[in-house]
Structures are given as C-alpha cells and as structure tokens.
Write a protein that holds these residues in place. Structure first.
Motif, PDB file in Angstrom:
ATOM      1  N   VAL A 145       0.865  -1.173   0.000  1.00  0.00           N
ATOM      2  CA  VAL A 145       0.000   0.000   0.000  1.00  0.00           C
ATOM      3  C   VAL A 145       0.903   1.224   0.000  1.00  0.00           C
ATOM      4  O   VAL A 145       1.687   1.422   0.916  1.00  0.00           O
ATOM      5  CB  VAL A 145      -0.945  -0.015   1.214  1.00  0.00           C
ATOM      6  CG1 VAL A 145      -1.752   1.275   1.290  1.00  0.00           C
ATOM      7  CG2 VAL A 145      -1.871  -1.214   1.137  1.00  0.00           C
ATOM      8  N   VAL A 196      -5.274  -4.334  12.318  1.00  0.00           N
ATOM      9  CA  VAL A 196      -4.259  -3.280  12.329  1.00  0.00           C
ATOM     10  C   VAL A 196      -4.637  -2.263  11.259  1.00  0.00           C
ATOM     11  O   VAL A 196      -4.814  -2.611  10.092  1.00  0.00           O
ATOM     12  CB  VAL A 196      -2.850  -3.855  12.028  1.00  0.00           C
ATOM     13  CG1 VAL A 196      -1.799  -2.750  12.131  1.00  0.00           C
ATOM     14  CG2 VAL A 196      -2.530  -4.991  12.977  1.00  0.00           C
ATOM     15  N   ARG A 242     -10.019  -6.057   9.852  1.00  0.00           N
ATOM     16  CA  ARG A 242      -8.793  -5.250   9.731  1.00  0.00           C
ATOM     17  C   ARG A 242      -8.324  -4.858  11.119  1.00  0.00           C
ATOM     18  O   ARG A 242      -8.578  -3.745  11.573  1.00  0.00           O
ATOM     19  CB  ARG A 242      -9.040  -4.019   8.850  1.00  0.00           C
ATOM     20  CG  ARG A 242      -7.810  -3.105   8.779  1.00  0.00           C
ATOM     21  CD  ARG A 242      -7.766  -2.262   7.527  1.00  0.00           C
ATOM     22  NE  ARG A 242      -7.777  -3.068   6.326  1.00  0.00           N
ATOM     23  CZ  ARG A 242      -8.506  -2.795   5.247  1.00  0.00           C
ATOM     24  NH1 ARG A 242      -9.268  -1.746   5.211  1.00  0.00           N
ATOM     25  NH2 ARG A 242      -8.448  -3.592   4.194  1.00  0.00           N
ATOM     26  N   ALA A 281      -7.117  -5.147   0.408  1.00  0.00           N
ATOM     27  CA  ALA A 281      -6.353  -4.072   1.038  1.00  0.00           C
ATOM     28  C   ALA A 281      -7.102  -2.750   0.944  1.00  0.00           C
ATOM     29  O   ALA A 281      -7.033  -1.928   1.850  1.00  0.00           O
ATOM     30  CB  ALA A 281      -4.988  -3.945   0.380  1.00  0.00           C
ATOM     31  N   TYR A 296      -4.338   1.164   8.795  1.00  0.00           N
ATOM     32  CA  TYR A 296      -3.287   1.789   7.999  1.00  0.00           C
ATOM     33  C   TYR A 296      -2.807   3.055   8.693  1.00  0.00           C
ATOM     34  O   TYR A 296      -3.605   3.785   9.284  1.00  0.00           O
ATOM     35  CB  TYR A 296      -3.811   2.169   6.608  1.00  0.00           C
ATOM     36  CG  TYR A 296      -4.043   0.976   5.702  1.00  0.00           C
ATOM     37  CD1 TYR A 296      -2.959   0.307   5.149  1.00  0.00           C
ATOM     38  CD2 TYR A 296      -5.315   0.527   5.403  1.00  0.00           C
ATOM     39  CE1 TYR A 296      -3.157  -0.779   4.316  1.00  0.00           C
ATOM     40  CE2 TYR A 296      -5.522  -0.561   4.575  1.00  0.00           C
ATOM     41  CZ  TYR A 296      -4.436  -1.212   4.037  1.00  0.00           C
ATOM     42  OH  TYR A 296      -4.637  -2.284   3.211  1.00  0.00           O
ATOM     43  N   PRO A 342       2.115  -2.831   4.342  1.00  0.00           N
ATOM     44  CA  PRO A 342       1.624  -4.099   3.772  1.00  0.00           C
ATOM     45  C   PRO A 342       0.105  -4.068   3.621  1.00  0.00           C
ATOM     46  O   PRO A 342      -0.556  -3.179   4.149  1.00  0.00           O
ATOM     47  CB  PRO A 342       2.043  -5.131   4.815  1.00  0.00           C
ATOM     48  CG  PRO A 342       2.073  -4.376   6.106  1.00  0.00           C
ATOM     49  CD  PRO A 342       2.464  -2.971   5.758  1.00  0.00           C
ATOM     50  N   TRP A 343      -0.474  -5.042   2.907  1.00  0.00           N
ATOM     51  CA  TRP A 343      -1.931  -5.223   2.897  1.00  0.00           C
ATOM     52  C   TRP A 343      -2.353  -5.374   4.355  1.00  0.00           C
ATOM     53  O   TRP A 343      -1.714  -6.110   5.112  1.00  0.00           O
ATOM     54  CB  TRP A 343      -2.322  -6.501   2.179  1.00  0.00           C
ATOM     55  CG  TRP A 343      -2.240  -6.675   0.699  1.00  0.00           C
ATOM     56  CD1 TRP A 343      -2.449  -7.867   0.065  1.00  0.00           C
ATOM     57  CD2 TRP A 343      -1.997  -5.733  -0.350  1.00  0.00           C
ATOM     58  NE1 TRP A 343      -2.335  -7.700  -1.285  1.00  0.00           N
ATOM     59  CE2 TRP A 343      -2.058  -6.408  -1.579  1.00  0.00           C
ATOM     60  CE3 TRP A 343      -1.726  -4.361  -0.370  1.00  0.00           C
ATOM     61  CZ2 TRP A 343      -1.868  -5.784  -2.808  1.00  0.00           C
ATOM     62  CZ3 TRP A 343      -1.527  -3.740  -1.594  1.00  0.00           C
ATOM     63  CH2 TRP A 343      -1.610  -4.437  -2.786  1.00  0.00           C
ATOM     64  N   ARG A 344      -3.432  -4.737   4.729  1.00  0.00           N
ATOM     65  CA  ARG A 344      -3.929  -4.857   6.096  1.00  0.00           C
ATOM     66  C   ARG A 344      -5.233  -5.636   6.118  1.00  0.00           C
ATOM     67  O   ARG A 344      -6.272  -5.126   5.676  1.00  0.00           O
ATOM     68  CB  ARG A 344      -4.175  -3.466   6.686  1.00  0.00           C
ATOM     69  CG  ARG A 344      -2.920  -2.651   6.932  1.00  0.00           C
ATOM     70  CD  ARG A 344      -2.189  -3.191   8.117  1.00  0.00           C
ATOM     71  NE  ARG A 344      -1.044  -2.351   8.472  1.00  0.00           N
ATOM     72  CZ  ARG A 344       0.052  -2.836   9.023  1.00  0.00           C
ATOM     73  NH1 ARG A 344       0.182  -4.129   9.243  1.00  0.00           N
ATOM     74  NH2 ARG A 344       1.034  -2.030   9.362  1.00  0.00           N
TER      75      ARG A 344
END
Lengths: 248, 247
Positions: free
Chosen positions: A69, B118, B116, A167, B120, A101-103
C-alpha cells in the motif's frame, strides 16, 4: 530524485512492527517502484542492516505477487497498474512516500511488507475449479461459447489474485476476488456443473478466512490493477441467492 | 534471508490439493446472506417511506382531508379486521424489519471491524460516495430520529399540542417558526435518510443480483432520483408550515 520513505518494518508475525524512515537519493525517474526498493535494500545490506522484505516475482504486472500500500493506496497512485509497473516518474523529488503491507486479518504479515495470502488459496480450494475430463485438449469449437460471455469471462479471469481489493476495502472484504472467480467460471459452459455448490462453498470459505462483507462501495474495483468490474459481485450475489433457495 | 524457512506458515505445496472442509454456517449467517436480509428489510422500509410521504402530502389538501386520512389509517382493513388491527400488524412488521435491518448491519459492521485488526498509518479517503461512507452512522442518526418522531407525532409526548384527534394541529405546532430547532433536526434527519437511500437502494439492488453495467448506471441514477424525490416530499411539509403556506 531524492525521496523519504516511511516503511512498515516487522521482524516476524509476532513482532508488533513500526514505520521506519529511510532516505533514498539518486533515484532515477525511469526506475520501477520495486527497483527503487532494490536500491534501498542494496544499501541496507552494505550497511549491515536487514533489507526490507517485499513480495515480487514476474515484475511485469501479471503474477500478482507485489503487494504494498503506497501512500494509502494499494499498488500506488496509478490506476490499473501493479506496484512493479509503477514508475518513479509518478512521484516528485523530495516526496515522502508511506509504504505499508496489505492490512487484513485474513492476510497476516509474515515480515515487513510480505503478507500470507493463503486465504485466497482456501477460497479457490473451496470451489474455484471445474470438473473436466483430462486428456488431450478438446477442439476449440467443440463447446460453443457466445462471444459476449467469453469476453466477460475473460475480463473476470484477468484477476491475478494480488489482494489489492482486500487491502482497499474499508471492510477488509475479499468479495471482488471471490466474485471474479464466480463470474469467470460461471459464465462458461464448463463451469456449469459446479455453479451452485461453487458459490456457496466459496462464500463460506471467504467468511471462514475472516474477510468482512461487501458494502458495494467500489473501493476494490478502483484499486484493482486489472480493473475487475464491481458488477461481478452482483453476479456472485445472484448466483448465491439462486443456490441458497434451491438448497433450503 | 531464509526467514521464510523459519516461518511457521507454509503455503507452498498446499494449493488446491484438497477441497476445503465443509462445515458451513447457515445461509443467513454468511456475509452474503446477511446482506440479502438487510436488502429485503430495507426495501420493506422504503415501501413504508413512500406510503408515509404520500400521506404527509395530504396536508396540502387541508386540515379536514389530513385529519380524515389520519383517522382512516386506524380503520384500514375494517370490517374484515377490528379497528386498528391492520395498523398494529403493519407496526409489528415494520418493527421486525427495523430490528432485522439493524441486527444484520451490526453483525456485518462487527465483522468488517474484525477483518482489519491493524489500521493503515496512511489511508487515502475512501473513493466511494459520501453516502456510501456514512451508511452506519447515518443509520444510527435515522434510528434516533425515528424514536423521537414516534414520541412526537404518534404518541404526542414531545409535541406541543399532542392532540391525537387533530394531527394537522400537531404538525403545524411542531414546525412553528419559534421551534426552529425541531425543524432543523427534522431536516437533518430527512437528509440523512436521503443519503442512506442514495447508497442503500443501489446497494440493495446489487445485493439482490443486479449485475450488468447498463443497469448499474440505471440503478445508481434511480437511487439518486428516488432519494431526491423522497427528501423533497418530506421536506415540503415543514417548509410549508415555516413559510405559512400551511397554517
């Protein structure tokens, strides 16, 4: 070009991880994003530091391995472009670039920018196949396929399973990937025998893997390097309803 | 650099060698099943919103017509059903639909959050529409409004007049200029419903299987047009009272 990179560093799946800042100088605008990271890694190795781990393979936009990302967008700012095909000319000298990274719960981080995408394999295992007789290849015209169906199936089959849809999705949903497979196989005559069990099994595997549900926002299709259309999810839903009604 | 060898997660050699175990949740508990349930209950509620808006517009015909319409609501279904029975049946169905709609939304929202763990560090704003992003909190605002609205114009507890025999007077008193805060709250809630429907109707159609590009454009346009018409219909009443058109 001189750039400031803020990269997610995580030693192991158990490590908590953090963003680490690196300076990279003398980046050529003609480099791909991954080549820029190669330059950083070569320097890190020379300095005796651990290089940044990231997934990559073909570097020509078809294998679906590269997965990061960039500034909050899977595969970075260019539409219909994988990270390996993204060039540094799309950034400006002096830019700060965040790389994560992809989360997703279903995609646990293995190290740094590398995530485990076996959840997609589980979904494929559950129904992403057809039962076809083996042997020599049949004649191309032995099973006629209407041209619009073939085109739509091919459009969905372009999916490289990179995981950018997950993502990008605010719900961490893997629905665009699942729907691409449902559409690709369900449109072709060879995919008909398993059509109903396929959608039920693949959705069940999708949910079991810990992906969220779809809210039809369309973030996935905007981030998809192959432009898989959002309409595939409607097809998955339609197939699901038909199959669920028959089964109950 | 051979960190993958130490990793407990092995992926190579596992691909598509066996079909996944088939322990399946009931259809309704799957993400798609929950969405279908949300779509169906949502459509029921939209049908009610249409009928309710048409009823509201009776206010422009006059006090007698409006009050007569309100009393007729209690008599629907008679003499087949005793007085107010139909009303209670409809109320029950709507309450079940509201609860079901919220239940499925809550289950899905919880799953989305868990999907999700964690966040971003850097996330671009979602490219989807404002309406799409505000579905969950917009829904909460709508629920709070519906509770207030029932206490205001159904039971009359929060209404300055609260006369069940003369709903016309209740409405006029409700949106009187000095009660501007009630009007603002009403307008905001109606706009929240408009945004909710702008994405919700498109999303419901998609969930029920809409799958062509052409109809995707049409259903988006329909959702937008429908939301605007519905908002205009509902908002015309307080603005008519505010401007003295209805007194």
């Amino acid at each position: 070009m001189n750039l400031t990179l803020r990269i997610w560093r995580q030693r192991s799946p158990q490590d908590k991880g953090r963003m680490v800042t690196y300076q990279v100088s003398d980046v050529s605008p003609d480099m791909s994003f991954l080549e820029m990271l190669d330059v950083l890694n070569e320097r890190l190795i020379l300095e005796g530091e651990e290089p940044v781990a990231f997934d990559h393979d073909c570097r020509e936009g078809i294998c679906g391995m590269c997965s990061m990302v960039i500034n909050g967008r899977p595969h970075g700012p260019q539409k219909l472009t994988t990270t390996c095909q993204l060039h540094m000319r799309h950034f400006k000298d002096g830019d700060t670039i965040d790389i994560e990274p992809w989360r997703a719960r279903a995609f646990p981080v293995i190290k740094d920018l590398v995530v485990n995408r076996s959840a997609f394999d589980k979904i494929i295992q559950a129904g992403g196949y057809i039962s076809a007789p083996t042997g020599s290849a049949p004649d191309a015209h032995s099973t006629p396929v209407p041209k619009p169906d073939a085109d739509a199936a091919f459009e969905a089959a372009e999916c490289i399973a990179c995981g950018a849809c997950v993502a990008a999705c605010p719900n961490g949903s893997g629905m665009l990937f699942t729907a691409a497979k449902i559409t690709h196989l369900g449109l072709l005559p060879q995919g008909q025998p398993e059509r109903e069990t396929r959608v039920l099994d693949m959705v069940a595997a999708h949910d079991d893997a810990g992906f969220g549900g779809c809210t039809n926002i369309g973030e996935c299709t905007a981030s998809c390097p192959k432009g898989i259309p959002l309409t595939t999810i409607g097809r998955l839903n339609g197939d699901f309803i038909k199959a669920a009604r028959k089964r109950s | 650099m051979h960190w993958t060898n130490q990793s407990p997660i092995r992926t190579v050699g596992q691909m598509a060698t066996a079909t996944a175990p088939r322990v399946k949740a009931p259809m309704l508990r799957t993400t798609v099943g929950l969405k279908v349930f949300m779509a169906v209950t949502g459509i029921l509620l939209v049908l009610f919103l249409i009928a309710h808006m048409l009823g509201n517009l009776k206010i422009f015909v006059g006090p007698t017509a409006f009050n007569h319409y309100a009393h007729w609501l209690r008599a629907i279904g008679t003499p087949l059903l005793p007085n107010t029975w139909y009303l209670w049946i409809q109320r029950t169905v709507l309450t079940v639909a509201v609860i079901g709609h919220i239940w499925s939304a809550a289950v899905l929202a919880r799953r989305a959050r868990a999907a999700r763990p964690v966040r971003y560090a850097h996330r671009q704003p979602v490219q989807g529409s404002y309406a799409g992003r505000t579905m969950r909190w917009g829904g909460v605002i709508i629920l709070l409004f519906v509770i207030y609205h029932i206490l205001d114009l159904t039971t009359g507890n929060l209404n300055p007049v609260g006369d069940k025999q003369h709903p016309y007077a209740n409405v006029v008193a409700d949106f009187a200029p000095h009660r501007w805060y009630v009007t603002i709250w009403y307008v905001l809630a109606i706009l929240a419903i408009g945004f909710h429907l702008r994405h919700g109707i498109f999303s419901a159609l998609r969930t029920l299987g809409q799958q062509s590009q052409q109809w995707q454009r049409r259903s988006r346009a329909f959702a937008l047009g429908f939301a605007i018409v519905l908002c205009a219909g509902y908002l015309s009443v307080p603005f008519a009272v505010l401007t003295g058109l209805v007194r």
